[in-house]
Design a protein around this motif. Structure first.
Motif, PDB file in Angstrom:
ATOM      1  N   LEU A 104       0.835  -1.209   0.000  1.00  0.00           N
ATOM      2  CA  LEU A 104       0.000   0.000   0.000  1.00  0.00           C
ATOM      3  C   LEU A 104       0.870   1.259   0.000  1.00  0.00           C
ATOM      4  O   LEU A 104       0.571   2.234  -0.702  1.00  0.00           O
ATOM      5  CB  LEU A 104      -0.923   0.013   1.218  1.00  0.00           C
ATOM      6  CG  LEU A 104      -2.132  -0.912   1.167  1.00  0.00           C
ATOM      7  CD1 LEU A 104      -2.863  -0.897   2.493  1.00  0.00           C
ATOM      8  CD2 LEU A 104      -3.044  -0.523   0.039  1.00  0.00           C
ATOM      9  N   ILE A 105       1.945   1.228   0.758  1.00  0.00           N
ATOM     10  CA  ILE A 105       2.873   2.368   0.779  1.00  0.00           C
ATOM     11  C   ILE A 105       3.518   2.529  -0.594  1.00  0.00           C
ATOM     12  O   ILE A 105       3.653   3.637  -1.117  1.00  0.00           O
ATOM     13  CB  ILE A 105       3.925   2.173   1.885  1.00  0.00           C
ATOM     14  CG1 ILE A 105       3.247   2.166   3.261  1.00  0.00           C
ATOM     15  CG2 ILE A 105       4.992   3.250   1.814  1.00  0.00           C
ATOM     16  CD1 ILE A 105       4.152   1.746   4.390  1.00  0.00           C
ATOM     17  N   ARG A 106       3.902   1.411  -1.193  1.00  0.00           N
ATOM     18  CA  ARG A 106       4.508   1.467  -2.524  1.00  0.00           C
ATOM     19  C   ARG A 106       3.508   1.979  -3.560  1.00  0.00           C
ATOM     20  O   ARG A 106       3.863   2.778  -4.434  1.00  0.00           O
ATOM     21  CB  ARG A 106       5.013   0.092  -2.917  1.00  0.00           C
ATOM     22  CG  ARG A 106       5.681   0.092  -4.276  1.00  0.00           C
ATOM     23  CD  ARG A 106       6.303  -1.221  -4.562  1.00  0.00           C
ATOM     24  NE  ARG A 106       7.519  -1.331  -3.778  1.00  0.00           N
ATOM     25  CZ  ARG A 106       8.462  -2.216  -3.993  1.00  0.00           C
ATOM     26  NH1 ARG A 106       8.329  -3.088  -4.960  1.00  0.00           N
ATOM     27  NH2 ARG A 106       9.536  -2.262  -3.256  1.00  0.00           N
ATOM     28  N   ALA A 107       2.260   1.546  -3.472  1.00  0.00           N
ATOM     29  CA  ALA A 107       1.231   2.013  -4.412  1.00  0.00           C
ATOM     30  C   ALA A 107       1.004   3.511  -4.261  1.00  0.00           C
ATOM     31  O   ALA A 107       0.820   4.224  -5.253  1.00  0.00           O
ATOM     32  CB  ALA A 107      -0.064   1.248  -4.196  1.00  0.00           C
ATOM     33  N   TRP A 161       3.879   5.263  -5.935  1.00  0.00           N
ATOM     34  CA  TRP A 161       3.752   5.206  -7.386  1.00  0.00           C
ATOM     35  C   TRP A 161       2.680   6.167  -7.882  1.00  0.00           C
ATOM     36  O   TRP A 161       2.800   6.735  -8.963  1.00  0.00           O
ATOM     37  CB  TRP A 161       3.420   3.787  -7.830  1.00  0.00           C
ATOM     38  CG  TRP A 161       4.624   2.954  -8.124  1.00  0.00           C
ATOM     39  CD1 TRP A 161       5.753   2.890  -7.379  1.00  0.00           C
ATOM     40  CD2 TRP A 161       4.797   2.098  -9.221  1.00  0.00           C
ATOM     41  NE1 TRP A 161       6.624   2.018  -7.956  1.00  0.00           N
ATOM     42  CE2 TRP A 161       6.065   1.514  -9.086  1.00  0.00           C
ATOM     43  CE3 TRP A 161       4.004   1.740 -10.293  1.00  0.00           C
ATOM     44  CZ2 TRP A 161       6.562   0.611 -10.001  1.00  0.00           C
ATOM     45  CZ3 TRP A 161       4.491   0.838 -11.196  1.00  0.00           C
ATOM     46  CH2 TRP A 161       5.759   0.285 -11.054  1.00  0.00           C
ATOM     47  N   ALA A 162       1.600   6.332  -7.112  1.00  0.00           N
ATOM     48  CA  ALA A 162       0.532   7.253  -7.509  1.00  0.00           C
ATOM     49  C   ALA A 162       1.026   8.696  -7.490  1.00  0.00           C
ATOM     50  O   ALA A 162       0.661   9.495  -8.353  1.00  0.00           O
ATOM     51  CB  ALA A 162      -0.665   7.082  -6.584  1.00  0.00           C
ATOM     52  N   PRO A 180       6.418   6.114 -12.642  1.00  0.00           N
ATOM     53  CA  PRO A 180       7.666   5.942 -13.389  1.00  0.00           C
ATOM     54  C   PRO A 180       7.576   6.641 -14.747  1.00  0.00           C
ATOM     55  O   PRO A 180       6.496   6.831 -15.294  1.00  0.00           O
ATOM     56  CB  PRO A 180       7.791   4.432 -13.546  1.00  0.00           C
ATOM     57  CG  PRO A 180       6.432   3.901 -13.338  1.00  0.00           C
ATOM     58  CD  PRO A 180       5.730   4.850 -12.441  1.00  0.00           C
ATOM     59  N   SER A 181       8.736   6.976 -15.285  1.00  0.00           N
ATOM     60  CA  SER A 181       8.765   7.670 -16.572  1.00  0.00           C
ATOM     61  C   SER A 181       8.360   6.721 -17.697  1.00  0.00           C
ATOM     62  O   SER A 181       8.391   5.497 -17.558  1.00  0.00           O
ATOM     63  CB  SER A 181      10.159   8.226 -16.838  1.00  0.00           C
ATOM     64  OG  SER A 181      11.069   7.168 -17.029  1.00  0.00           O
ATOM     65  N   THR A 182       8.006   7.318 -18.820  1.00  0.00           N
ATOM     66  CA  THR A 182       7.606   6.532 -19.985  1.00  0.00           C
ATOM     67  C   THR A 182       8.761   5.670 -20.481  1.00  0.00           C
ATOM     68  O   THR A 182       8.560   4.525 -20.881  1.00  0.00           O
ATOM     69  CB  THR A 182       7.135   7.468 -21.109  1.00  0.00           C
ATOM     70  OG1 THR A 182       6.101   8.309 -20.602  1.00  0.00           O
ATOM     71  CG2 THR A 182       6.598   6.692 -22.285  1.00  0.00           C
TER      72      THR A 182
END
Length: 56
Positions: free
Chosen positions: A4-7, A10-11, A15-17
């Motif tokens: 959940l912390i990682r999500a 990420w939100a 990450p870059s394209t």
């Protein structure tokens, strides 16, 4: 709980394209190698020598 912390991270900072394309390229290369190996089209130099387990 850690995912959940990682999500959340990420939100906020996705990450870059370029990184996404890089990761999908690696996954695609692995899938292609797997399919070639399963079809039996690998050259002899890429094959494992022994298929048996370890013996002691």
């Amino acid at each position: 709980m850690f995912w959940l912390i990682r999500a959340k991270r990420w939100a906020k900072h996705p990450p870059s394209t370029k990184r996404i394309i890089f990761v999908f390229g690696i996954v695609a290369a692995c899938v292609v190698l797997y399919l070639i190996e399963r079809a039996g089209l690998l050259p002899e130099w890429m094959q494992l020598e022994g298929r048996g387990g370890m013996r002691f």
